[in-house]
Design an enzyme around this catalytic site. Structure first.
Site, mmCIF file in Angstrom:
data_model
loop_
_atom_site.group_PDB
_atom_site.id
_atom_site.type_symbol
_atom_site.label_atom_id
_atom_site.label_comp_id
_atom_site.label_asym_id
_atom_site.label_seq_id
_atom_site.Cartn_x
_atom_site.Cartn_y
_atom_site.Cartn_z
ATOM 1 N N ASP A 12 0.839 -1.211 0.000
ATOM 2 C CA ASP A 12 0.000 0.000 0.000
ATOM 3 C C ASP A 12 0.869 1.254 0.000
ATOM 4 O OD1 ASP A 12 -2.411 1.363 -0.023
ATOM 5 O OD2 ASP A 12 -2.578 1.391 2.163
ATOM 6 N N ASN A 60 -11.325 -2.604 -4.708
ATOM 7 C CA ASN A 60 -10.603 -1.630 -5.524
ATOM 8 C C ASN A 60 -11.353 -1.262 -6.814
ATOM 9 O OD1 ASN A 60 -7.304 -2.836 -4.548
ATOM 10 N ND2 ASN A 60 -8.421 -1.067 -3.778
HETATM 11 C C1 IPE Z 1 -5.350 -2.704 0.048
HETATM 12 O O1 IPE Z 1 -5.066 -1.359 -0.094
HETATM 13 C C2 IPE Z 1 -5.379 -3.374 -1.296
HETATM 14 C C3 IPE Z 1 -4.095 -3.556 -1.954
HETATM 15 C C4 IPE Z 1 -2.936 -3.185 -1.507
HETATM 16 C C5 IPE Z 1 -4.157 -4.216 -3.230
HETATM 17 P P1 IPE Z 1 -6.219 -0.257 -0.190
HETATM 18 O O2 IPE Z 1 -5.523 1.034 -0.393
HETATM 19 O O3 IPE Z 1 -7.215 -0.650 -1.206
HETATM 20 O O4 IPE Z 1 -6.905 -0.343 1.247
HETATM 21 P P2 IPE Z 1 -7.741 0.748 2.045
HETATM 22 O O5 IPE Z 1 -8.791 1.281 1.106
HETATM 23 O O6 IPE Z 1 -6.794 1.810 2.466
HETATM 24 O O7 IPE Z 1 -8.304 0.018 3.221
HETATM 25 C C1 IPE Z 2 -1.804 0.138 -3.232
HETATM 26 O O1 IPE Z 2 -1.534 1.493 -3.325
HETATM 27 C C2 IPE Z 2 -1.946 -0.501 -4.583
HETATM 28 C C3 IPE Z 2 -3.324 -0.892 -4.930
HETATM 29 C C4 IPE Z 2 -4.358 -0.873 -4.134
HETATM 30 C C5 IPE Z 2 -3.526 -1.351 -6.294
HETATM 31 P P1 IPE Z 2 -2.692 2.557 -3.300
HETATM 32 O O2 IPE Z 2 -3.138 2.838 -4.690
HETATM 33 O O3 IPE Z 2 -3.789 2.143 -2.369
HETATM 34 O O4 IPE Z 2 -1.937 3.822 -2.722
HETATM 35 P P2 IPE Z 2 -2.495 4.860 -1.667
HETATM 36 O O5 IPE Z 2 -2.941 4.077 -0.463
HETATM 37 O O6 IPE Z 2 -3.645 5.562 -2.328
HETATM 38 O O7 IPE Z 2 -1.345 5.747 -1.382
HETATM 39 MG MG MG Z 3 -4.138 2.431 -0.398
#
Ligand code: IPE
Ligand code: IPE
Ligand code: MG
Length: 226
Positions: A12, A60
């Site tokens: 993340d 997502n």
């Molecule tokens: C979790 O991250 C999913 C992945 C890393 C693929 P998210 O960014 O989607 O999670 P939340 O929304 O902060 O809980």
């Molecule tokens: C995690 O990074 C990757 C996926 C969920 C695909 P994020 O896209 O959630 O990055 P932040 O949390 O918005 O910084």
């Molecule tokens: Mg994230």
């Protein structure tokens, strides 16, 4: 240093990494894929045999369509251009999660990559794509019912997305959030959790070693008295 048999990672912080550099979020995802590839190399070197990476969650899909589309394209392109490396590196790649909602061309590319099996396997890498822990539990429960099998922990695991994997020993989440976000719910009942503020694209080998050192100090009791 203790080495986990099975490491799970919630990668993340890609979006914030990019935003802080004035870049589009997808630039963070691009960087994130590169880092994931390096992590696999580091895990092979350290003797970690199972690595499960949270790549795209069932939630997502709620993101802007442009980001979802770009992510799918990124993964598909990455697999197309890089899966030739799997054999030479000894990587057994597979995927967990749903396949029915993914773009057809991506699911085909996943199938192709999954069928490339190295003769000398060094690591199993599992990418969780359109994966949600709740969705996995529901799918496994439905299959148990359909097959008229007893509802036992063993049978449930057998019909889960990770029937053959040892339960993860360590789960790392980068990016500062202290939550599971629907990852591997069933499997992490006794997994050690490690949270770091470091954004995923900055999670270097040094950061991995820090996590492993912390893990080495943990006393795992599994409910018993030591
Ligand atoms: C979790 O991250 C999913 C992945 C890393 C693929 P998210 O960014 O989607 O999670 P939340 O929304 O902060 O809980
Ligand atoms: C995690 O990074 C990757 C996926 C969920 C695909 P994020 O896209 O959630 O990055 P932040 O949390 O918005 O910084
Ligand atoms: Mg994230």
């Amino acid at each position: 240093m203790k080495i986990p048999k099975h490491l799970a990672v919630i990668m993340d912080g890609n979006g914030r990494w990019a935003r802080e550099r004035g870049l589009p979020r997808i630039a963070g995802h691009y960087e994130g894929i590169k880092r994931a590839e390096e992590l696999v190399d580091d895990c092979i070197e350290l003797g970690i045999k199972w690595l499960t990476l949270f790549t795209f969650s069932t939630e997502n899909w709620k993101r802007p369509q442009s980001e979802v589309k770009a992510l799918m394209k990124l993964l598909e392109g990455y697999l197309r251009e890089n899966s030739y490396k799997l054999v030479e590196k000894g990587i057994n790649l597979s995927f967990i999660g749903r396949r029915d909602r993914l773009p057809y061309s991506l699911s085909k590319e996943m199938e192709r990559a999954e069928n490339i099996k190295p003769k000398q396997e060094k690591i199993k890498v599992i990418l969780a794509v359109d994966y949600g822990g709740r969705d996995e539990i529901i799918r496994a429960a439905k299959r148990l019912l359909e097959m008229n099998r007893d509802i036992t922990e063993e049978n449930f695991k057998d019909l889960s997305d990770l029937p053959n994997a040892p339960y993860p020993d360590l789960l790392i989440r980068t990016g500062g959030e202290k939550r599971i976000s629907n990852f591997l719910l069933w499997h992490i009942a006794y997994t050690e959790l490690y949270f770091t503020d470091t954004y995923w694209p900055d999670f270097t080998k040094e950061e991995l070693l820090k996590a492993l050192e912390d893990f080495s100090k943990r006393e795992r009791k599994f409910g018993a008295v030591l």
